[in-house]
Scaffold this motif. Structure first.
Motif, PDB file in Angstrom:
ATOM      1  N   GLY A   1       0.820  -1.200   0.000  1.00  0.00           N
ATOM      2  CA  GLY A   1       0.000   0.000   0.000  1.00  0.00           C
ATOM      3  C   GLY A   1       0.856   1.253   0.000  1.00  0.00           C
ATOM      4  O   GLY A   1       2.093   1.210   0.005  1.00  0.00           O
ATOM      5  N   LEU A   2       0.194   2.397   0.024  1.00  0.00           N
ATOM      6  CA  LEU A   2       0.873   3.689  -0.051  1.00  0.00           C
ATOM      7  C   LEU A   2       1.652   3.970   1.232  1.00  0.00           C
ATOM      8  O   LEU A   2       1.270   3.532   2.325  1.00  0.00           O
ATOM      9  CB  LEU A   2      -0.156   4.800  -0.288  1.00  0.00           C
ATOM     10  CG  LEU A   2       0.389   6.181  -0.647  1.00  0.00           C
ATOM     11  CD1 LEU A   2       1.107   6.142  -1.976  1.00  0.00           C
ATOM     12  CD2 LEU A   2      -0.755   7.195  -0.674  1.00  0.00           C
ATOM     13  N   LEU A   3       2.740   4.704   1.066  1.00  0.00           N
ATOM     14  CA  LEU A   3       3.515   5.168   2.228  1.00  0.00           C
ATOM     15  C   LEU A   3       2.608   5.889   3.215  1.00  0.00           C
ATOM     16  O   LEU A   3       1.634   6.537   2.835  1.00  0.00           O
ATOM     17  CB  LEU A   3       4.622   6.121   1.782  1.00  0.00           C
ATOM     18  CG  LEU A   3       5.775   5.583   0.937  1.00  0.00           C
ATOM     19  CD1 LEU A   3       6.588   6.749   0.390  1.00  0.00           C
ATOM     20  CD2 LEU A   3       6.661   4.685   1.755  1.00  0.00           C
ATOM     21  N   LEU A   4       2.977   5.862   4.477  1.00  0.00           N
ATOM     22  CA  LEU A   4       2.260   6.620   5.501  1.00  0.00           C
ATOM     23  C   LEU A   4       2.607   8.092   5.371  1.00  0.00           C
ATOM     24  O   LEU A   4       3.779   8.456   5.208  1.00  0.00           O
ATOM     25  CB  LEU A   4       2.634   6.129   6.893  1.00  0.00           C
ATOM     26  CG  LEU A   4       2.372   4.655   7.206  1.00  0.00           C
ATOM     27  CD1 LEU A   4       2.907   4.306   8.590  1.00  0.00           C
ATOM     28  CD2 LEU A   4       0.899   4.332   7.108  1.00  0.00           C
ATOM     29  N   GLY A   5       1.590   8.963   5.447  1.00  0.00           N
ATOM     30  CA  GLY A   5       1.817  10.397   5.489  1.00  0.00           C
ATOM     31  C   GLY A   5       1.806  11.089   4.157  1.00  0.00           C
ATOM     32  O   GLY A   5       2.048  12.300   4.103  1.00  0.00           O
TER      33      GLY A   5
END
Length: 567
Positions: free
Chosen positions: A470-474
């Motif tokens: 999934g997408l990076l955090l933040g």
């Protein structure tokens, strides 16, 4: 007719200049007194001044031989007694260069060497000339410390002589610069010096190289400056240093120092290497200066010093920040006990911080038994290094520990963790794997947010569980994450790592992941703690430039000794 009123008296000289003049006068007086003693006192001086010239009949070839040399050259005829023994030498021809040198002495022919120059005997020159005449073996390149008698006053010269026999005469060439030039040339080559000067104290005679006139912005026809005049050209604040340097030189010690020279429109930085001139015994009779203009290098050094000081301040700030970051990381990230088993799953962690303070990263992990019997396993990496990365790491780990008690599924926990990262006000992203083990179903559910995918070791074979992350955090405030599920069998081992273990600057990460799978398979028979320790030691570079964390979860049958372990 009325006389003009006298003008105001000249202002007194500055104290340092007065002290320098007094020092030079005292040393000149002592050197002159010692020189007279070496020459034999007043009687010898009177003899040199009053001795009549001998009638000489120069050979017709003598002048031509003298003129053939560009250096000061004198042709000497031997003077013998009734037994034919050589008792003295008399000059019979001299070239133009010799006349320039002899202008300081008595320029006429017919002077007895031992009378006009009494130091020729004590210095060994007379004996050397007798040997040349007797044997025919020339003297070449011999250094001679001479105390000449010039106009009744002693003059110290260091000359290099060459003496050869020719038709019953001795031809002597005097080079009063060769030895000095040789010494100075060596120093110039070693240190990049571009000028030299030599001062004799008693006579006041001095010699300058052309480069020294350039350094002092002085026309060559103006002649050299005396040491007192030189002192007056210095920045007033540097005159004390010059006086102290002269005192050391007068005591026989060489000195090197930097001084500032006041010119018409600017200040020049000069490096002096001062060396005393003295005979084997007796006081210093002069000094020699090797001089270099260091103005440009001085400015570069000032700029370099400023840059070094700025770098040192940055380093100190970085060290202070690194110490705070390390202490904060130690406080937030407690050590993991070796091989702790909770709900039939044994976990082990190998955490290796970077070897330099400047590389402290934001790697973190968490093993957290929950009140409902499930267990949270998480591992992540806050981007960057230093205090900011550690602060983000602390916020992520602490935030997830609190969110985990809500009982929400891992995909919801990861979405909240993303929003926490986005809203924290800290400019940076993070990656994470958030897992929850369900012991009632022997099921592991996980979400990978931009992180290295987990590895499954089953039946001695290792593979990546999923390469879709999934997408990076933040990055965005609202992100939907997908959870993956894995039923765990007895003996299955799941490994999670941060990128410091598998990512290298000079290779693609797929090579690092392939190396991880191979290492895990090679050491599959080890216990969880031995496995993570061995694989980490094998894969990590030396020196280690980034944090690294490797966590292993191994499914086994629940035992009565299972115990919970919290934060």
């Amino acid at each position: 007719m009325a006389q003009a009123a006298p003008g105001p008296p000249d202002p007194p000289a500055p104290p340092e200049l007065t002290a320098i003049d007094a020092l030079l006068t005292r040393q000149a007086r002592e050197a002159s007194r010692h020189s007279f003693q070496l020459l034999g006192g007043e009687a010898v001086r009177d003899a040199a001044l009053t001795a009549p010239e001998l009638p000489v009949d120069p050979p017709d070839w003598a002048q031509a031989v003298a003129d053939a040399s560009t250096e000061p050259t004198v042709v000497f005829a031997p003077v013998t007694d009734a037994t034919g023994q050589v008792v003295d030498f008399v000059d019979v021809a001299v070239n133009t260069a010799g006349r320039s040198l002899a202008a300081r002495s008595r320029p006429r022919h017919g002077q007895l060497m031992t009378v006009s120059q009494p130091s020729s005997e004590t210095s060994g020159l007379f004996a050397a000339m007798r040997r040349v005449l007797a044997t025919g073996e020339p003297v070449t390149g011999r250094d001679w410390d001479a105390t000449l008698m010039v106009g009744g006053e002693p003059l110290h010269r260091r000359v290099r002589i060459t003496a050869t026999r020719h038709r019953g005469h001795v031809v002597v060439t005097f080079d009063d610069a060769a030895r000095r030039h040789e010494l100075i040339s060596d120093r110039v080559q070693e240190q990049g010096l571009i000028g030299w000067g030599e001062w004799e104290l008693a006579s006041g005679h001095s010699d300058w190289s052309p480069g020294l006139y350039v350094i002092f912005d002085r026309p060559s026809d103006a002649g050299p400056l005396t040491l007192g005049e030189l002192a007056r050209r210095l920045v007033p604040e540097d005159r004390t240093a010059f006086r102290v340097a002269l005192e050391h030189v007068m005591s026989g010690l060489p000195v090197e120092l930097d001084l500032r020279l006041l010119l018409t429109d600017h200040t020049r930085h000069i490096r002096f290497t001062l060396e005393p001139l003295r005979a084997a015994s007796g006081p210093v009779w002069g000094l020699q200066a090797l001089v270099r203009d260091v103005s440009k290098s001085y400015l570069r050094r000032v700029e370099l010093d400023a840059a070094v000081h700025a770098a040192e301040r940055r380093r100190q700030r970085a060290d202070a920040e690194a110490r705070v970051a390390a202490r904060l990381r130690e406080a937030v990230l407690p050590s993991h006990p070796p091989e702790i088993t909770v709900q039939g799953v044994t976990s082990a962690v190998a955490y290796r911080p970077a070897e330099t303070r400047s590389s402290i990263g934001g790697d973190w992990y968490n093993v957290q038994p929950l009140p409902d019997g499930r267990v949270l396993y998480a591992l992540g990496d806050a981007a960057g290094h230093g205090l900011d990365a550690v602060a983000r790491m602390a916020a992520l780990r602490g935030g997830l520990a609190g969110l985990a008690h809500t009982g929400q599924p891992v995909e919801a926990l990861t979405a909240w963790l993303n929003r926490l990262t986005f809203d924290s006000g800290m400019d940076g992203t993070a990656t994470a794997i958030v897992c929850r083990y369900h012991p009632d179903r022997e099921l592991l559910r996980w979400v990978c947010a931009g992180h290295v995918p987990p590895v499954l070791l089953r039946d001695g074979k290792a593979r990546l569980l999923d390469d879709t992350t999934g997408l990076l955090l933040g990055v965005l405030p609202k992100v939907t994450y997908t959870a993956y599920e894995l039923p765990l069998r007895d003996g299955d081992t799941v490994l999670m790592c941060t990128d410091g273990l598998v990512e290298r600057r000079d290779e693609d990460i797929t090579e690092g992941l392939s190396g991880l799978l191979c290492a895990v398979e090679r050491h599959a028979g080890l216990s969880p703690q031995q496995l993570v320790d061995t694989v980490s030691a094998e894969l990590l570079p030396t020196p280690q430039e980034d944090d690294s964390c490797l966590m292993a979860l191994r499914r086994g049958k629940p035992a009565a000794s299972d115990r919970a372990w919290g934060d």
